[in-house]
Design a protein around this motif. Structure first.
Motif, PDB file in Angstrom:
ATOM      1  N   LEU A 132       5.302   2.941   9.285  1.00  0.00           N
ATOM      2  CA  LEU A 132       5.118   1.969   8.219  1.00  0.00           C
ATOM      3  C   LEU A 132       3.817   1.199   8.433  1.00  0.00           C
ATOM      4  CD1 LEU A 132       8.725   0.513   7.821  1.00  0.00           C
ATOM      5  CD2 LEU A 132       7.531   2.058   6.265  1.00  0.00           C
ATOM      6  N   PRO A 133       3.116   0.853   7.365  1.00  0.00           N
ATOM      7  CA  PRO A 133       1.862   0.103   7.531  1.00  0.00           C
ATOM      8  C   PRO A 133       2.115  -1.325   7.989  1.00  0.00           C
ATOM      9  CG  PRO A 133       2.432   0.289   5.211  1.00  0.00           C
ATOM     10  CD  PRO A 133       3.432   1.135   5.952  1.00  0.00           C
ATOM     11  N   ALA A 134       1.087  -1.917   8.578  1.00  0.00           N
ATOM     12  CA  ALA A 134       1.192  -3.299   9.030  1.00  0.00           C
ATOM     13  C   ALA A 134       0.845  -4.292   7.932  1.00  0.00           C
ATOM     14  CB  ALA A 134       0.281  -3.526  10.245  1.00  0.00           C
ATOM     15  N   VAL A 135       0.110  -3.856   6.925  1.00  0.00           N
ATOM     16  CA  VAL A 135      -0.253  -4.716   5.791  1.00  0.00           C
ATOM     17  C   VAL A 135      -0.507  -3.826   4.582  1.00  0.00           C
ATOM     18  CG1 VAL A 135      -2.688  -4.715   6.461  1.00  0.00           C
ATOM     19  CG2 VAL A 135      -1.827  -6.531   4.992  1.00  0.00           C
ATOM     20  N   VAL A 136      -0.180  -4.328   3.399  1.00  0.00           N
ATOM     21  CA  VAL A 136      -0.366  -3.591   2.151  1.00  0.00           C
ATOM     22  C   VAL A 136      -1.326  -4.380   1.271  1.00  0.00           C
ATOM     23  CG1 VAL A 136       0.755  -2.626   0.106  1.00  0.00           C
ATOM     24  CG2 VAL A 136       1.957  -2.627   2.299  1.00  0.00           C
ATOM     25  N   VAL A 137      -2.369  -3.709   0.791  1.00  0.00           N
ATOM     26  CA  VAL A 137      -3.367  -4.304  -0.105  1.00  0.00           C
ATOM     27  C   VAL A 137      -3.132  -3.744  -1.504  1.00  0.00           C
ATOM     28  CG1 VAL A 137      -5.823  -4.595  -0.592  1.00  0.00           C
ATOM     29  CG2 VAL A 137      -5.014  -4.566   1.773  1.00  0.00           C
ATOM     30  N   LEU A 138      -2.945  -4.631  -2.491  1.00  0.00           N
ATOM     31  CA  LEU A 138      -2.602  -4.193  -3.842  1.00  0.00           C
ATOM     32  C   LEU A 138      -3.607  -4.714  -4.846  1.00  0.00           C
ATOM     33  CD1 LEU A 138       0.427  -5.574  -2.562  1.00  0.00           C
ATOM     34  CD2 LEU A 138       1.095  -3.651  -3.975  1.00  0.00           C
ATOM     35  N   ILE A 139      -3.808  -3.927  -5.889  1.00  0.00           N
ATOM     36  CA  ILE A 139      -4.631  -4.317  -7.032  1.00  0.00           C
ATOM     37  C   ILE A 139      -3.702  -4.500  -8.227  1.00  0.00           C
ATOM     38  CG2 ILE A 139      -6.585  -3.713  -8.497  1.00  0.00           C
ATOM     39  CD1 ILE A 139      -7.334  -4.183  -5.591  1.00  0.00           C
ATOM     40  N   ASP A 140      -3.621  -5.738  -8.748  1.00  0.00           N
ATOM     41  CA  ASP A 140      -2.783  -6.079  -9.890  1.00  0.00           C
ATOM     42  C   ASP A 140      -1.305  -6.152  -9.493  1.00  0.00           C
ATOM     43  OD1 ASP A 140      -1.597  -6.590 -12.295  1.00  0.00           O
ATOM     44  OD2 ASP A 140      -2.662  -5.036 -13.409  1.00  0.00           O
TER      45      ASP A 140
ATOM     46  N   GLY B 162       5.881  -1.799  -5.563  1.00  0.00           N
ATOM     47  CA  GLY B 162       5.317  -1.818  -4.218  1.00  0.00           C
ATOM     48  C   GLY B 162       5.431  -3.182  -3.565  1.00  0.00           C
ATOM     49  N   VAL B 163       5.217  -4.242  -4.354  1.00  0.00           N
ATOM     50  CA  VAL B 163       5.351  -5.599  -3.818  1.00  0.00           C
ATOM     51  C   VAL B 163       6.793  -5.860  -3.407  1.00  0.00           C
ATOM     52  CG1 VAL B 163       5.145  -8.038  -4.366  1.00  0.00           C
ATOM     53  CG2 VAL B 163       3.407  -6.451  -5.162  1.00  0.00           C
ATOM     54  N   ARG B 164       7.723  -5.414  -4.220  1.00  0.00           N
ATOM     55  CA  ARG B 164       9.145  -5.636  -3.924  1.00  0.00           C
ATOM     56  C   ARG B 164       9.561  -4.917  -2.648  1.00  0.00           C
ATOM     57  NH1 ARG B 164      10.906  -3.578  -8.195  1.00  0.00           N
ATOM     58  NH2 ARG B 164      10.555  -5.436  -9.468  1.00  0.00           N
ATOM     59  N   GLU B 165       9.122  -3.684  -2.472  1.00  0.00           N
ATOM     60  CA  GLU B 165       9.490  -2.949  -1.261  1.00  0.00           C
ATOM     61  C   GLU B 165       8.837  -3.547  -0.022  1.00  0.00           C
ATOM     62  OE1 GLU B 165       9.190   1.246  -1.295  1.00  0.00           O
ATOM     63  OE2 GLU B 165      10.024   1.489  -3.308  1.00  0.00           O
ATOM     64  N   ALA B 166       7.584  -3.955  -0.138  1.00  0.00           N
ATOM     65  CA  ALA B 166       6.909  -4.555   1.016  1.00  0.00           C
ATOM     66  C   ALA B 166       7.576  -5.861   1.432  1.00  0.00           C
ATOM     67  CB  ALA B 166       5.439  -4.783   0.689  1.00  0.00           C
ATOM     68  N   ARG B 167       7.949  -6.678   0.475  1.00  0.00           N
ATOM     69  CA  ARG B 167       8.639  -7.930   0.802  1.00  0.00           C
ATOM     70  C   ARG B 167      10.003  -7.653   1.411  1.00  0.00           C
ATOM     71  NH1 ARG B 167       7.020 -12.712  -1.823  1.00  0.00           N
ATOM     72  NH2 ARG B 167       9.206 -13.325  -2.055  1.00  0.00           N
ATOM     73  N   GLY B 168      10.687  -6.630   0.919  1.00  0.00           N
ATOM     74  CA  GLY B 168      11.986  -6.296   1.482  1.00  0.00           C
ATOM     75  C   GLY B 168      11.905  -5.781   2.911  1.00  0.00           C
ATOM     76  N   MET B 169      10.817  -5.132   3.257  1.00  0.00           N
ATOM     77  CA  MET B 169      10.625  -4.611   4.611  1.00  0.00           C
ATOM     78  C   MET B 169       9.924  -5.596   5.526  1.00  0.00           C
ATOM     79  SD  MET B 169      12.064  -1.677   4.547  1.00  0.00           S
ATOM     80  CE  MET B 169      11.488  -1.005   6.101  1.00  0.00           C
ATOM     81  N   GLY B 170       9.551  -6.757   5.008  1.00  0.00           N
ATOM     82  CA  GLY B 170       8.868  -7.761   5.827  1.00  0.00           C
ATOM     83  C   GLY B 170       7.430  -7.425   6.139  1.00  0.00           C
ATOM     84  N   ILE B 171       6.781  -6.643   5.293  1.00  0.00           N
ATOM     85  CA  ILE B 171       5.389  -6.257   5.508  1.00  0.00           C
ATOM     86  C   ILE B 171       4.487  -7.228   4.755  1.00  0.00           C
ATOM     87  CG2 ILE B 171       3.679  -4.421   5.199  1.00  0.00           C
ATOM     88  CD1 ILE B 171       5.950  -2.411   5.269  1.00  0.00           C
ATOM     89  N   PRO B 172       3.486  -7.836   5.400  1.00  0.00           N
ATOM     90  CA  PRO B 172       2.578  -8.758   4.695  1.00  0.00           C
ATOM     91  C   PRO B 172       1.789  -8.043   3.602  1.00  0.00           C
ATOM     92  CG  PRO B 172       2.372  -8.974   7.085  1.00  0.00           C
ATOM     93  CD  PRO B 172       3.187  -7.754   6.833  1.00  0.00           C
ATOM     94  N   THR B 173       1.490  -8.767   2.543  1.00  0.00           N
ATOM     95  CA  THR B 173       0.765  -8.192   1.409  1.00  0.00           C
ATOM     96  C   THR B 173      -0.462  -9.035   1.090  1.00  0.00           C
ATOM     97  OG1 THR B 173       2.162  -9.417  -0.156  1.00  0.00           O
ATOM     98  CG2 THR B 173       2.837  -7.166   0.408  1.00  0.00           C
ATOM     99  N   ILE B 174      -1.509  -8.343   0.656  1.00  0.00           N
ATOM    100  CA  ILE B 174      -2.741  -8.969   0.166  1.00  0.00           C
ATOM    101  C   ILE B 174      -2.980  -8.403  -1.219  1.00  0.00           C
ATOM    102  CG2 ILE B 174      -5.219  -9.261   0.534  1.00  0.00           C
ATOM    103  CD1 ILE B 174      -4.719  -8.761   3.508  1.00  0.00           C
ATOM    104  N   ALA B 175      -3.268  -9.267  -2.199  1.00  0.00           N
ATOM    105  CA  ALA B 175      -3.377  -8.793  -3.576  1.00  0.00           C
ATOM    106  C   ALA B 175      -4.538  -9.469  -4.279  1.00  0.00           C
ATOM    107  CB  ALA B 175      -2.071  -9.043  -4.339  1.00  0.00           C
TER     108      ALA B 175
END
Length: 268
Positions: A132-140, A147-160
């Motif tokens: 699993l990635p350590a951070v997810v970078v999203l556009i829009d 993708g945001v919902r799954e990352a939050r559910g897995m406790g993975i930090p997100t940058i958008a």
């Protein structure tokens, strides 16, 4: 998004460039720190304006990306995704084998080719993602809601990259900006990809395995195998095999006075 807006003109929101710069600097620092510790970054951009840019910068910095449809369970059901990647490798090996030309009918070739193209289109960007990635970078954020919902559910930090029509509380690090303009997407992703490369340079170099040595710098002596013809050497503690097998009657020598008088002490 009110704290990140400079004003409004002709029903168009103007984003405060100072907030954009502040969010970008925070994101770069966080990404460089995560990559330096050995983590991976997943870039996600499935909208038409961002696909080519996301793929180009992710490949440049050697990270994973998703530019087609976000498959449900990409993070929450990662085991199933890995099984599909194994199927992709099997199909590629089958197409490259000599049996492909003679062992399959045209209909079977057509079915397997369609399956190969579909899996490659959806999972080509994450085929090297073994964890699993350590951070997810999203556009829009609105486009990548799953993708945001799954990352939050897995406790993975997100940058958008967050526009004025999105909810900035859904992501951990917000970069206010226009997520529809290709120039703004190019600018943000170029800076984040540079941060990934900086983090890779800060990673500790792998240490080559070396033979364990003692404090004197000498390699430890290996014990001889049982039944070998090596001479019996000195045991730990300074005693030899011969000394251990010698009779215990060997005591300390007599003083010179007793030896000179036949065993009786001399009187001066």
């Amino acid at each position: 998004m009110t704290p990140y807006l400079y004003g409004k003109r002709n029903s168009i929101h103007i984003i405060d460039i100072r907030e954009t710069l502040r969010g970008l600097l925070r994101a770069k620092k966080f990404v460089a720190h995560v990559v330096a510790k050995g983590g991976d970054v997943l870039f996600v951009g499935t909208k038409r304006q961002a696909r080519e840019i996301v793929q180009r910068h992710a490949e440049r910095c050697g990270m994973h990306y998703v530019t087609e449809r976000w498959l449900g369970g990409t993070l929450t059901n990662f085991r199933t995704i890995r099984s599909r990647l194994q199927r992709l490798e099997e199909l590629e090996a089958l197409v490259a084998s000599p049996e492909w030309e003679t062992g399959y009918s045209k209909k079977m070739k057509s079915m397997l080719t369609r399956e190969l193209v579909k899996i490659r289109r959806n999972l080509a960007g994450i085929r090297r993602m073994s964890r699993l990635p350590a951070v997810v970078v999203l556009i829009d954020l609105r486009k990548e809601a799953n993708g945001v919902r799954e990352a939050r559910g897995m406790g993975i930090p997100t940058i958008a990259l967050v526009d004025s029509d999105s909810d900035p509380t859904l992501t951990d690090i917000q970069i206010p900006g226009n997520d529809d303009a290709m120039r703004s997407i190019e600018l943000i992703l170029r800076e984040l990809a540079d941060a990934v490369e900086e983090g890779k340079k800060a990673r500790p170099e792998p240490v080559a395995p070396a033979e364990t040595r003692d404090e004197s710098g000498m390699a430890p002596r290996r014990r001889p195998r049982r039944g070998s013809a090596e001479p019996r050497g000195e045991r730990p503690g300074g005693e030899t095999e011969a000394s251990r097998s010698a009779p215990l009657a060997m005591s300390t020598p007599e003083p010179p006075e007793m030896a000179a008088t036949g065993g009786e002490p001399s009187v001066s």
